[in-house]
Design a protein around this motif. Structure first.
Motif, PDB file in Angstrom:
ATOM      1  N   ILE A 130       0.817  -1.204  -0.065  1.00 57.07           N
ATOM      2  CA  ILE A 130       0.130   0.105   0.123  1.00 57.07           C
ATOM      3  C   ILE A 130       1.024   1.404  -0.075  1.00 57.07           C
ATOM      4  CG2 ILE A 130      -1.609   1.506   1.264  1.00 57.07           C
ATOM      5  CD1 ILE A 130      -2.857  -1.555   2.300  1.00 57.07           C
ATOM      6  N   VAL A 131       1.982   1.388   1.025  1.00 55.42           N
ATOM      7  CA  VAL A 131       2.762   2.398   0.904  1.00 55.42           C
ATOM      8  C   VAL A 131       3.457   2.468  -0.226  1.00 55.42           C
ATOM      9  CG1 VAL A 131       4.852   3.490   2.133  1.00 55.42           C
ATOM     10  CG2 VAL A 131       2.891   2.369   3.339  1.00 55.42           C
ATOM     11  N   TYR A 132       3.763   1.547  -1.134  1.00 55.92           N
ATOM     12  CA  TYR A 132       4.581   1.383  -2.315  1.00 55.92           C
ATOM     13  C   TYR A 132       3.749   1.990  -3.412  1.00 55.92           C
ATOM     14  CZ  TYR A 132       7.351   0.179  -6.193  1.00 55.92           C
ATOM     15  OH  TYR A 132       7.747  -0.167  -7.540  1.00 55.92           O
ATOM     16  N   GLY A 133       2.496   1.459  -3.425  1.00 52.51           N
ATOM     17  CA  GLY A 133       1.487   1.805  -4.396  1.00 52.51           C
ATOM     18  C   GLY A 133       0.980   3.197  -4.381  1.00 52.51           C
ATOM     19  N   LEU A 134       0.925   3.910  -3.244  1.00 50.21           N
ATOM     20  CA  LEU A 134       0.626   5.321  -3.087  1.00 50.21           C
ATOM     21  C   LEU A 134       1.856   6.369  -3.197  1.00 50.21           C
ATOM     22  CD1 LEU A 134      -1.506   5.059   0.531  1.00 50.21           C
ATOM     23  CD2 LEU A 134      -2.526   5.509  -1.911  1.00 50.21           C
ATOM     24  N   SER A 135       2.999   5.749  -3.317  1.00 51.98           N
ATOM     25  CA  SER A 135       4.249   6.696  -3.692  1.00 51.98           C
ATOM     26  C   SER A 135       4.581   6.393  -4.932  1.00 51.98           C
ATOM     27  CB  SER A 135       5.396   5.999  -2.878  1.00 51.98           C
ATOM     28  OG  SER A 135       5.103   5.823  -1.530  1.00 51.98           O
ATOM     29  N   THR A 136       4.127   5.646  -6.050  1.00 51.42           N
ATOM     30  CA  THR A 136       4.381   5.743  -7.582  1.00 51.42           C
ATOM     31  C   THR A 136       3.757   5.123  -8.103  1.00 51.42           C
ATOM     32  OG1 THR A 136       6.180   5.077  -8.788  1.00 51.42           O
ATOM     33  CG2 THR A 136       6.015   3.696  -7.080  1.00 51.42           C
ATOM     34  N   PHE A 137       3.625   5.306  -9.563  1.00 50.64           N
ATOM     35  CA  PHE A 137       2.529   4.573 -10.374  1.00 50.64           C
ATOM     36  C   PHE A 137       3.628   3.622 -11.256  1.00 50.64           C
ATOM     37  CE2 PHE A 137       0.254   8.608  -9.857  1.00 50.64           C
ATOM     38  CZ  PHE A 137      -0.803   7.905  -9.336  1.00 50.64           C
ATOM     39  N   GLN A 138       4.765   3.612 -10.973  1.00 52.14           N
ATOM     40  CA  GLN A 138       5.729   2.681 -11.974  1.00 52.14           C
ATOM     41  C   GLN A 138       6.139   1.630 -11.094  1.00 52.14           C
ATOM     42  OE1 GLN A 138       9.227   5.141 -12.689  1.00 52.14           O
ATOM     43  NE2 GLN A 138       8.092   6.392 -14.074  1.00 52.14           N
ATOM     44  N   LEU A 139       6.294   0.460 -11.843  1.00 51.13           N
ATOM     45  CA  LEU A 139       6.907  -0.693 -11.145  1.00 51.13           C
ATOM     46  C   LEU A 139       8.256  -0.954 -11.473  1.00 51.13           C
ATOM     47  CD1 LEU A 139       5.985  -3.522  -9.650  1.00 51.13           C
ATOM     48  CD2 LEU A 139       6.015  -4.468 -11.711  1.00 51.13           C
ATOM     49  N   HIS A 140       9.154  -1.091 -10.319  1.00 54.00           N
ATOM     50  CA  HIS A 140      10.549  -0.731 -10.349  1.00 54.00           C
ATOM     51  C   HIS A 140      10.962  -2.328 -10.198  1.00 54.00           C
ATOM     52  CE1 HIS A 140       9.508   3.008  -8.924  1.00 54.00           C
ATOM     53  NE2 HIS A 140      10.446   3.464  -9.620  1.00 54.00           N
ATOM     54  N   ASP A 141      11.462  -2.983 -11.332  1.00 58.04           N
ATOM     55  CA  ASP A 141      11.539  -4.402 -11.367  1.00 58.04           C
ATOM     56  C   ASP A 141      12.874  -4.764 -10.847  1.00 58.04           C
ATOM     57  OD1 ASP A 141       9.562  -4.863 -12.786  1.00 58.04           O
ATOM     58  OD2 ASP A 141      10.013  -4.631 -14.603  1.00 58.04           O
ATOM     59  N   SER A 142      14.202  -3.837 -10.845  1.00 58.12           N
ATOM     60  CA  SER A 142      15.429  -4.165 -10.392  1.00 58.12           C
ATOM     61  C   SER A 142      15.569  -3.657  -9.225  1.00 58.12           C
ATOM     62  CB  SER A 142      16.490  -3.746 -11.483  1.00 58.12           C
ATOM     63  OG  SER A 142      16.513  -2.244 -11.651  1.00 58.12           O
ATOM     64  N   VAL A 143      16.649  -3.896  -8.270  1.00 59.33           N
ATOM     65  CA  VAL A 143      16.922  -3.642  -7.291  1.00 59.33           C
ATOM     66  C   VAL A 143      17.565  -2.004  -7.249  1.00 59.33           C
ATOM     67  CG1 VAL A 143      18.702  -3.654  -5.184  1.00 59.33           C
ATOM     68  CG2 VAL A 143      17.548  -5.490  -6.112  1.00 59.33           C
ATOM     69  N   ASP A 144      18.511  -2.009  -8.445  1.00 59.11           N
ATOM     70  CA  ASP A 144      19.144  -0.457  -8.643  1.00 59.11           C
ATOM     71  C   ASP A 144      18.127   0.454  -9.143  1.00 59.11           C
ATOM     72  OD1 ASP A 144      21.418  -1.639  -8.461  1.00 59.11           O
ATOM     73  OD2 ASP A 144      21.964  -2.030 -10.543  1.00 59.11           O
ATOM     74  N   ALA A 145      16.907  -0.066  -9.824  1.00 60.45           N
ATOM     75  CA  ALA A 145      15.908   0.910 -10.012  1.00 60.45           C
ATOM     76  C   ALA A 145      15.073   1.167  -8.792  1.00 60.45           C
ATOM     77  CB  ALA A 145      15.117   0.334 -11.228  1.00 60.45           C
ATOM     78  N   LEU A 146      14.791   0.331  -7.887  1.00 64.98           N
ATOM     79  CA  LEU A 146      13.969   0.531  -6.725  1.00 64.98           C
ATOM     80  C   LEU A 146      14.796   1.569  -5.695  1.00 64.98           C
ATOM     81  CD1 LEU A 146      11.628   0.003  -4.816  1.00 64.98           C
ATOM     82  CD2 LEU A 146      12.640  -2.068  -3.984  1.00 64.98           C
TER      83      LEU A 146
END
Length: 271
Positions: A130-146
Motif C-alpha cells: 500500500i505504501v509503495y503503491g501510494l508513492s509511485t505509479f511505476q513498477l521497479h523491477d530491479s534492485v538498482d531501479a528501486l
C-alpha cells in the motif's frame, strides 16, 4: 517487580541488561560452537537463497520487504538456539540433532504463535504494498531501479519515511509479543496466552531497556543482511542464545508460579 496470581513474576531491569545478555550469549555460543554455527549457516543459506531467487526473477520490491520483515519470523526460527540455551543452563551439551529437532517446540501452543506471526508477516507485506503503491505509479523491477527511486526522488524518500514509521510500529508490537513468549514456550507448563501476556508485561515494565534490546537486534540483523547474510552465521545463534538469557533474566521462576496457579485453580474447584 510485579506479581500476578495467574502469571509469572516479571523483573524490572536496567539499561545494562541487553549488553549483559549479549555477553552471556557470546560465551554460550563458544561453549557449543559447532552445532550453533551449523544452525546459523542453515538460516543464512535459506535467507540468501530466497533473496537470490527474488533478485533473479526481478522481484526487487519483495526482496526488500522480505528482508526487512525477517525480524518478524526470526523468533520462531530461533527455537533451536533457545533450546541450546536451555540445555547449556541445565549443564548439558547441545547437539546438532537437538538444535534442529526441538522436541518441546512440537506442540499446539508454538504452532498458534507461529500462525499469529505468519498473519502479522502477511499484514506487513500488504502494508508495504500500500505504501509503495501510494508513492509511485511505476513498477521497479530491479534492485538498482528501486534504490534509485527510493533515494533520489521526493516520492521515494517519502515512501521510506512512511514505510519506516508503519513498519516500525508493526515490528515493535510484534517484538513485544514474542521477545519472551517464544523461549518461554519451551516450558511445557506454559501456554501461548500466558507466554504472550508475560512477554507484553516484560516490555511494559521495562520500556527503555527492552526498546534498546529491540534496536540492538534490528541493527545486528540489518548488518547481517548487508553482508549478503554471511554474518548471520554468527549473529543468528548469538542473538538466539542472548534472547534465552533475556527471558531467564526477565521472568522469575515461571515453573513455580504456574504450578502454584494450577494448584489454586484445583483447590477452588474442589471447594
Amino acid at each position: 517487580m510485579t506479581t500476578s496470581s495467574a502469571l509469572p513474576q516479571v523483573r524490572s531491569l536496567g539499561y545494562g541488561a541487553p549488553f549483559r545478555w549479549l555477553a552471556q550469549g557470546w560465551r554460550d555460543l563458544w561453549r557449543a560452537p559447532l552445532p550453533m554455527l551449523a544452525y546459523g549457516l542453515a538460516v543464512a543459506a535459506m535467507s540468501l537463497a530466497l533473496c537470490y531467487g527474488l533478485y533473479v526473477t526481478n522481484g526487487a520490491f519483495w526482496m526488500l520487504v522480505l528482508s526487512c520483515g525477517f525480524v518478524l519470523v526470526a523468533p520462531i526460527l530461533a527455537m533451536g538456539a533457545y533450546e541450546s540455551g536451555r540445555l547449556l543452563e541445565a549443564g548439558e551439551r547441545p547437539s546438532l540433532r537437538k538444535v534442529v529437532f526441538v522436541r518441546p517446540a512440537f506442540r499446539q501452543d508454538v504452532a498458534y504463535l507461529a500462525v499469529g506471526l505468519l498473519i502479522i508477516y502477511f499484514f506487513w507485506g500488504r502494508m508495504a504494498q500500500i505504501v509503495y503503491g501510494l508513492s509511485t505509479f511505476q513498477l521497479h523491477d530491479s534492485v538498482d531501479a528501486l534504490l534509485t527511486f527510493a533515494l533520489t526522488t521526493p516520492e521515494g524518500r517519502n515512501m521510506l519515511v512512511v514505510g519506516t514509521v508503519v513498519g516500525g510500529v508493526i515490528a515493535y508490537l510484534t517484538f513485544a509479543i514474542v521477545v519472551v513468549s517464544t523461549p518461554m514456550l519451551l516450558d511445557p507448563e506454559a501456554n501461548v496466552f500466558v507466554a504472550v501476556a508475560t512477554s507484553v508485561r516484560s516490555v511494559a515494565l521495562n520500556p527503555g531497556p527492552m526498546t534498546l534490546w529491540a534496536f540492538i537486534i534490528v541493527a545486528l540483523l540489518v548488518l547481517s543482511a548487508a553482508t549478503c547474510f554471511l554474518a548471520l552465521i554468527l549473529v543468528f545463534p548469538w542473538l538466539g542464545l542472548a534472547s534465552w538469557r533475556a527471558y531467564r533474566d526477565l521472568v522469575a521462576a515461571p515453573h513455580a508460579v504456574l504450578a502454584g496457579s494450577e494448584m489454586l485453580r484445583k483447590g477452588a474447584a474442589d471447594a
